[in-house]
Write a protein that holds these residues in place. Structure first.
Motif, PDB file in Angstrom:
ATOM      1  N   LYS A 184     -54.729 -26.524   7.778  1.00  0.00           N
ATOM      2  CA  LYS A 184     -55.923 -25.724   8.077  1.00  0.00           C
ATOM      3  C   LYS A 184     -55.717 -24.274   7.634  1.00  0.00           C
ATOM      4  O   LYS A 184     -56.608 -23.665   7.021  1.00  0.00           O
ATOM      5  N   PHE A 185     -54.549 -23.703   7.945  1.00  0.00           N
ATOM      6  CA  PHE A 185     -54.240 -22.332   7.537  1.00  0.00           C
ATOM      7  C   PHE A 185     -54.205 -22.214   6.012  1.00  0.00           C
ATOM      8  O   PHE A 185     -54.714 -21.239   5.441  1.00  0.00           O
ATOM      9  N   TRP A 186     -53.637 -23.219   5.339  1.00  0.00           N
ATOM     10  CA  TRP A 186     -53.543 -23.172   3.879  1.00  0.00           C
ATOM     11  C   TRP A 186     -54.925 -23.249   3.231  1.00  0.00           C
ATOM     12  O   TRP A 186     -55.195 -22.583   2.230  1.00  0.00           O
ATOM     13  N   ILE A 187     -55.798 -24.080   3.795  1.00  0.00           N
ATOM     14  CA  ILE A 187     -57.176 -24.158   3.287  1.00  0.00           C
ATOM     15  C   ILE A 187     -57.880 -22.818   3.470  1.00  0.00           C
ATOM     16  O   ILE A 187     -58.628 -22.360   2.588  1.00  0.00           O
ATOM     17  N   TRP A 188     -57.635 -22.162   4.604  1.00  0.00           N
ATOM     18  CA  TRP A 188     -58.221 -20.838   4.848  1.00  0.00           C
ATOM     19  C   TRP A 188     -57.743 -19.836   3.806  1.00  0.00           C
ATOM     20  O   TRP A 188     -58.531 -19.032   3.297  1.00  0.00           O
ATOM     21  N   LEU A 189     -56.452 -19.881   3.470  1.00  0.00           N
ATOM     22  CA  LEU A 189     -55.938 -18.996   2.427  1.00  0.00           C
ATOM     23  C   LEU A 189     -56.601 -19.288   1.088  1.00  0.00           C
ATOM     24  O   LEU A 189     -56.908 -18.372   0.319  1.00  0.00           O
ATOM     25  N   GLY A 190     -56.824 -20.556   0.796  1.00  0.00           N
ATOM     26  CA  GLY A 190     -57.481 -20.913  -0.451  1.00  0.00           C
ATOM     27  C   GLY A 190     -58.887 -20.355  -0.538  1.00  0.00           C
ATOM     28  O   GLY A 190     -59.321 -19.894  -1.594  1.00  0.00           O
ATOM     29  N   MET A 246     -59.375 -33.684   9.411  1.00  0.00           N
ATOM     30  CA  MET A 246     -58.776 -33.096  10.615  1.00  0.00           C
ATOM     31  C   MET A 246     -58.570 -31.591  10.446  1.00  0.00           C
ATOM     32  O   MET A 246     -58.790 -30.819  11.377  1.00  0.00           O
ATOM     33  N   ALA A 247     -58.147 -31.184   9.256  1.00  0.00           N
ATOM     34  CA  ALA A 247     -57.875 -29.765   9.020  1.00  0.00           C
ATOM     35  C   ALA A 247     -59.142 -28.918   9.068  1.00  0.00           C
ATOM     36  O   ALA A 247     -59.058 -27.695   9.213  1.00  0.00           O
ATOM     37  N   HIS A 248     -60.298 -29.531   8.929  1.00  0.00           N
ATOM     38  CA  HIS A 248     -61.556 -28.793   9.009  1.00  0.00           C
ATOM     39  C   HIS A 248     -62.098 -28.721  10.434  1.00  0.00           C
ATOM     40  O   HIS A 248     -63.152 -28.117  10.661  1.00  0.00           O
ATOM     41  N   LYS A 249     -61.401 -29.336  11.387  1.00  0.00           N
ATOM     42  CA  LYS A 249     -61.827 -29.257  12.778  1.00  0.00           C
ATOM     43  C   LYS A 249     -61.333 -27.960  13.414  1.00  0.00           C
ATOM     44  O   LYS A 249     -60.459 -27.277  12.877  1.00  0.00           O
ATOM     45  N   GLY A 250     -61.881 -27.636  14.569  1.00  0.00           N
ATOM     46  CA  GLY A 250     -61.401 -26.494  15.329  1.00  0.00           C
ATOM     47  C   GLY A 250     -60.043 -26.789  15.947  1.00  0.00           C
ATOM     48  O   GLY A 250     -59.637 -27.946  16.086  1.00  0.00           O
ATOM     49  N   VAL A 251     -59.343 -25.736  16.363  1.00  0.00           N
ATOM     50  CA  VAL A 251     -57.996 -25.899  16.905  1.00  0.00           C
ATOM     51  C   VAL A 251     -58.010 -26.807  18.134  1.00  0.00           C
ATOM     52  O   VAL A 251     -57.194 -27.733  18.250  1.00  0.00           O
ATOM     53  N   GLY A 252     -58.927 -26.566  19.054  1.00  0.00           N
ATOM     54  CA  GLY A 252     -58.994 -27.387  20.255  1.00  0.00           C
ATOM     55  C   GLY A 252     -59.314 -28.837  19.949  1.00  0.00           C
ATOM     56  O   GLY A 252     -58.754 -29.756  20.563  1.00  0.00           O
ATOM     57  N   GLU A 253     -60.201 -29.061  18.996  1.00  0.00           N
ATOM     58  CA  GLU A 253     -60.571 -30.433  18.644  1.00  0.00           C
ATOM     59  C   GLU A 253     -59.412 -31.157  17.969  1.00  0.00           C
ATOM     60  O   GLU A 253     -59.203 -32.357  18.181  1.00  0.00           O
ATOM     61  N   ILE A 254     -58.643 -30.442  17.159  1.00  0.00           N
ATOM     62  CA  ILE A 254     -57.463 -31.050  16.534  1.00  0.00           C
ATOM     63  C   ILE A 254     -56.476 -31.514  17.596  1.00  0.00           C
ATOM     64  O   ILE A 254     -55.932 -32.623  17.529  1.00  0.00           O
ATOM     65  N   ILE A 255     -56.259 -30.673  18.601  1.00  0.00           N
ATOM     66  CA  ILE A 255     -55.328 -31.045  19.684  1.00  0.00           C
ATOM     67  C   ILE A 255     -55.836 -32.277  20.422  1.00  0.00           C
ATOM     68  O   ILE A 255     -55.074 -33.205  20.721  1.00  0.00           O
ATOM     69  N   ASP A 256     -57.133 -32.315  20.709  1.00  0.00           N
ATOM     70  CA  ASP A 256     -57.686 -33.458  21.433  1.00  0.00           C
ATOM     71  C   ASP A 256     -57.571 -34.745  20.620  1.00  0.00           C
ATOM     72  O   ASP A 256     -57.216 -35.804  21.154  1.00  0.00           O
ATOM     73  N   LEU A 257     -57.881 -34.663  19.329  1.00  0.00           N
ATOM     74  CA  LEU A 257     -57.847 -35.864  18.491  1.00  0.00           C
ATOM     75  C   LEU A 257     -56.424 -36.351  18.258  1.00  0.00           C
ATOM     76  O   LEU A 257     -56.163 -37.557  18.247  1.00  0.00           O
ATOM     77  N   THR A 258     -55.495 -35.432  18.065  1.00  0.00           N
ATOM     78  CA  THR A 258     -54.119 -35.841  17.798  1.00  0.00           C
ATOM     79  C   THR A 258     -53.425 -36.380  19.037  1.00  0.00           C
ATOM     80  O   THR A 258     -52.387 -37.041  18.931  1.00  0.00           O
ATOM     81  N   ALA A 259     -53.984 -36.124  20.218  1.00  0.00           N
ATOM     82  CA  ALA A 259     -53.407 -36.707  21.427  1.00  0.00           C
ATOM     83  C   ALA A 259     -53.439 -38.229  21.376  1.00  0.00           C
ATOM     84  O   ALA A 259     -52.647 -38.896  22.033  1.00  0.00           O
ATOM     85  N   PHE A 260     -54.340 -38.786  20.555  1.00  0.00           N
ATOM     86  CA  PHE A 260     -54.437 -40.238  20.407  1.00  0.00           C
ATOM     87  C   PHE A 260     -54.034 -40.692  19.003  1.00  0.00           C
ATOM     88  O   PHE A 260     -54.017 -41.883  18.735  1.00  0.00           O
ATOM     89  N   ASP A 261     -53.698 -39.776  18.140  1.00  0.00           N
ATOM     90  CA  ASP A 261     -53.381 -40.117  16.749  1.00  0.00           C
ATOM     91  C   ASP A 261     -51.920 -40.485  16.570  1.00  0.00           C
ATOM     92  O   ASP A 261     -51.521 -40.919  15.510  1.00  0.00           O
ATOM     93  N   HIS A 318     -49.481 -38.522  16.321  1.00  0.00           N
ATOM     94  CA  HIS A 318     -48.736 -37.465  15.642  1.00  0.00           C
ATOM     95  C   HIS A 318     -49.118 -36.122  16.255  1.00  0.00           C
ATOM     96  O   HIS A 318     -50.305 -35.861  16.461  1.00  0.00           O
ATOM     97  N   PRO A 319     -48.155 -35.261  16.531  1.00  0.00           N
ATOM     98  CA  PRO A 319     -48.481 -33.915  17.008  1.00  0.00           C
ATOM     99  C   PRO A 319     -49.315 -33.158  15.966  1.00  0.00           C
ATOM    100  O   PRO A 319     -49.376 -33.547  14.796  1.00  0.00           O
ATOM    101  N   PRO A 320     -49.933 -32.051  16.352  1.00  0.00           N
ATOM    102  CA  PRO A 320     -50.938 -31.423  15.488  1.00  0.00           C
ATOM    103  C   PRO A 320     -50.412 -30.410  14.479  1.00  0.00           C
ATOM    104  O   PRO A 320     -51.207 -29.846  13.727  1.00  0.00           O
ATOM    105  N   LEU A 321     -49.107 -30.141  14.429  1.00  0.00           N
ATOM    106  CA  LEU A 321     -48.627 -29.020  13.628  1.00  0.00           C
ATOM    107  C   LEU A 321     -49.000 -29.142  12.160  1.00  0.00           C
ATOM    108  O   LEU A 321     -49.413 -28.154  11.529  1.00  0.00           O
TER     109      LEU A 321
END
Length: 684
Positions: free
Chosen positions: A79-85, A53-68, A70-73
């Motif tokens: 995702k941000f932490w992986i980017w820092l890595g 999930m963290a490797h998805k785009g922001v919009g795709e994360i929101i769409d997928l979590t609408a059915f998961d 759990h909210p997307p935060l």
């Protein structure tokens, strides 16, 4: 400059002298947490889902979590932490687990600094120790899920509320009180955006605030600022509430075999088994073990002793500790009972005593520590008395942690034997890995083999003698479309003359990785073109490629979980329909066939499933037994008349949710849903 340096050293030395206890506790427990965080054998399927999930785009994360549900935060944070890595030059399993580890360390120091004025040093020291050694919280620190952050945020809210109430009585300046409510608002919003069930915990905190407001009076600053804080926190979560109806539908229909059913025994076990012992605890095993029964009962000793002291002792007891004990125990018990009620009434399947209750665990430990502080009041050896009252917790924590480490080592040994031991034929050979996003976090799995991203499969030649595929995670719906055709190959095993599969275990109850070996030649041009990427990778193309590459096999995949190879792919989930029509896309001649039904979950405990098949209007009854641990049902069928297209209707005996919620007592045996259906010729 020298004076400032000495002052800083004196300040650090002074801090260590006054706060040596939490520093020592963290120093003693953190190395074990870091060792487990670096252990690749602890990675399990829900963590793989988070990473994907963290490797998805922001919009795709929101769409997928609408059915998961759990909210997307949390996925945004990861995702941000992986980017820092990546900015730092690489990724690793330890790196992606560091945020939760840091939050766990913060929780220990929060328990010390946030409660010393509320509980005294004895109560704060007890809480600090329990927070640091609890098996559930130690597990959550290295679990790439949202529980650690959400539970810490809720704990922060409770401590802020109680300190605001204390400051109201002590006439602390309005600015400092306002600062506490700002912290409360921020943490409340954070908790709800991290985990959906945090909203229930915040509702319980709201009830606590109302009770305390009635004591303080509406005109008090505590009441006014608390009201504004609650309103702002709820308002921040309103945008996500528009998705609530979809998530409730998901929770009403999810597969609940792994959840603990809402029984009175399991409700009691939350506080006496799962909270102190960890999620590895089994209710049936507990009552069969005398020492576990004794220690389980001992975990409620602090509450009973504190109640006896309050009711029967004439000695003065600290009212502040009593308030904390009531607050912590009331909020946590109300939260767990709310989950129990929602599941028992069929509103949503949210009662999982070993996991979902974790949100309120730090708050419950706060109440236990406050009770221990009351027990230790006015004793010469107050700390010893508090630890003695919590002896059951300490023993259960040691047992639960030992069992978790034993489970990790057992898994590691099994994986080593499968890849490098009993199946040494795979060591050193080239293996294509899917999905590629998980490679940085699972290198130890792949060390015995020469790993290649699945996207480089186009480099294979027609005379390739062997192909190895290592597929990770069953979460097909969040994998990239480029590997769906390869997933199809793996499921069918029709790519080559010889096919071999080795399950690679994970920390879950089922394998999270599988190694597939295909020997022979890549025979079909359609597949070679797909692998080489010479045709646009669209869903329609993959559908056609599958049909062309495997004309001898009739295949129907669950439209919800995997690819669709027909134009009429009916969703095969048991949550909506009592009958599912499977339409295979090619003609089938009379003969003897084997129908393979891939299960989305393992049956529990053992289910006898009677399925009604109708082949072109001709009803035939078959009975198949799905045993615990099975991943496939194989049903022999006979087709007597030629059919241009095979249409099969499957009826499950306990398919409809209305009946299952009303009649089923153990929701773990409600049935399963199919992941795919395959029909093959049989030789017998």
């Amino acid at each position: 400059m020298e004076h400032e340096t000495k002052a800083k050293r004196a300040g650090l030395a002074g801090y260590l002298r006054n706060n040596w206890w939490p520093v020592c506790v963290v120093a003693a427990t953190l190395p074990f947490t870091l060792v487990r965080a670096m252990n690749p054998w602890t990675l399990w399927i829900d963590e793989l889902f988070s990473l994907l999930m963290a490797h998805k785009g922001v919009g795709e994360i929101i769409d997928l979590t609408a059915f998961d549900a759990h909210p997307p935060l949390y996925y945004f944070i990861l995702k941000f932490w992986i980017w820092l890595g990546r900015l730092g030059g690489g990724e690793s399993l330890l790196w992606v687990r560091l945020p939760n580890i840091a939050v766990g360390v913060f929780l220990v120091f929060l328990g010390w600094h946030g409660t010393r004025k509320l509980l005294g040093r004895t109560g704060a020291a007890t809480l600090t120790l329990l927070l640091a050694i609890n098996p559930n919280l130690m597990f959550a620190q290295v679990d790439l899920r949202n529980y650690m952050m959400a539970s810490t945020a809720i704990m922060t809210c409770l401590i802020a509320m109680l300190n605001a109430f204390r400051w109201e009585r002590e006439k602390v300046s309005a600015t400092w009180q306002l600062a506490l409510w700002v912290v409360y608002t921020g943490c409340a919003a954070l908790a709800m955006w991290l985990h959906l069930l945090s909203a229930i915990a915040m509702f319980c905190l709201g009830l606590l605030w109302i009770a305390m407001m009635l004591v303080a009076g509406w005109r008090s600053r505590f009441a006014r600022q608390g009201f504004v804080a609650h309103v702002l926190a709820v308002a921040s979560f309103v945008p996500w509430l528009f998705h609530l109806h979809m998530q409730l539908e998901y929770l009403q229909g999810i597969n609940v075999w792994w959840m603990s059913p809402p029984t009175g025994q399991n409700l009691f076990a939350v506080f006496t088994l799962w909270f102190p012992y960890g999620r590895r605890g089994s209710v049936s095993d507990t009552w069969a073990s005398p020492w576990l029964v004794m220690m389980s009962m001992a975990t409620i000793a602090p509450v009973l002793l504190a109640a006896a002291r309050v009711l029967f002792s004439e000695l003065y007891f600290r009212r502040r500790a009593l308030l904390c004990a009531v607050a912590g125990l009331a909020v946590s018990v109300m939260y767990v009972v709310a989950l129990f009620w929602l599941a028992a009434c069929g509103v949503a399947q949210v009662f999982d005593g070993a996991r979902y209750t974790l949100i309120a665990l730090p708050v419950y430990l706060f109440g236990i520590s406050a009770a221990a502080a009351i027990v230790a009041e006015q004793r010469q050896s107050a700390s010893v008395a508090a630890m003695a009252a919590c002896a059951g917790w300490l023993v259960m924590a040691a047992g639960g942690t030992s069992r978790q480490w034993a489970k990790d080592e057992k898994t590691a040994t099994a994986v080593r034997e499968l890849i490098a031991g009993k199946d040494a034929q795979h060591a050193g050979k080239q293996a294509y890995i899917a999905p590629v996003e998980l490679i940085p976090y699972m290198r130890h799995y792949f060390d015995p083999m020469k790993t290649v991203p699945i996207t480089e499969l186009k480099n294979l030649s027609d005379d390739e003698e062997e192909l190895q595929l290592l597929l990770s995670t069953q979460w097909i719906n969040v994998q990239s479309p480029s590997i769906l055709l390869l997933t199809k190959m793996i499921e069918t095993g029709r790519m080559a003359d010889e096919y071999h599969s080795v399950p690679v275990g994970g920390s879950a109850t089922f394998a999270t990785h599988s190694l597939f070996t295909f020997r022979g030649h890549l025979k079909h041009e359609a597949f070679r073109n797909a692998a080489a990427g010479t045709v646009s990778r669209t869903e329609e193309y993959f559908t056609n490629a599958v049909s062309l590459a495997f004309p001898e096999q009739q295949y129907m995949s669950d439209g919800y979980q995997g690819i669709e190879v027909t134009n009429e792919a009916a969703p095969m989930r048991w949550t909506r329909e009592s009958m599912v029509r499977m339409r295979f896309d090619r003609a089938i001649a009379p003969g003897r066939y084997l129908l393979k039904l891939g299960l989305y979950r393992q049956p529990y405990p053992t289910e006898t499933v009677t399925m009604q098949f109708q082949v072109e209007g001709e009803p035939t009854k078959y009975e198949a037994v799905a045993r615990d641990g099975a991943s496939t049902l194989e049903v022999p069928i006979d087709v007597e008349k030629p059919h241009e297209q095979l249409i099969m209707a499957v009826t499950h005996p306990i398919w409809q949710p209305a009946k299952m919620i009303k009649d089923a007592k153990d929701r773990r045996s409600l049935g399963f849903y199919f992941q795919h259906a395959i029909i093959e010729s049989r030789k017998d």
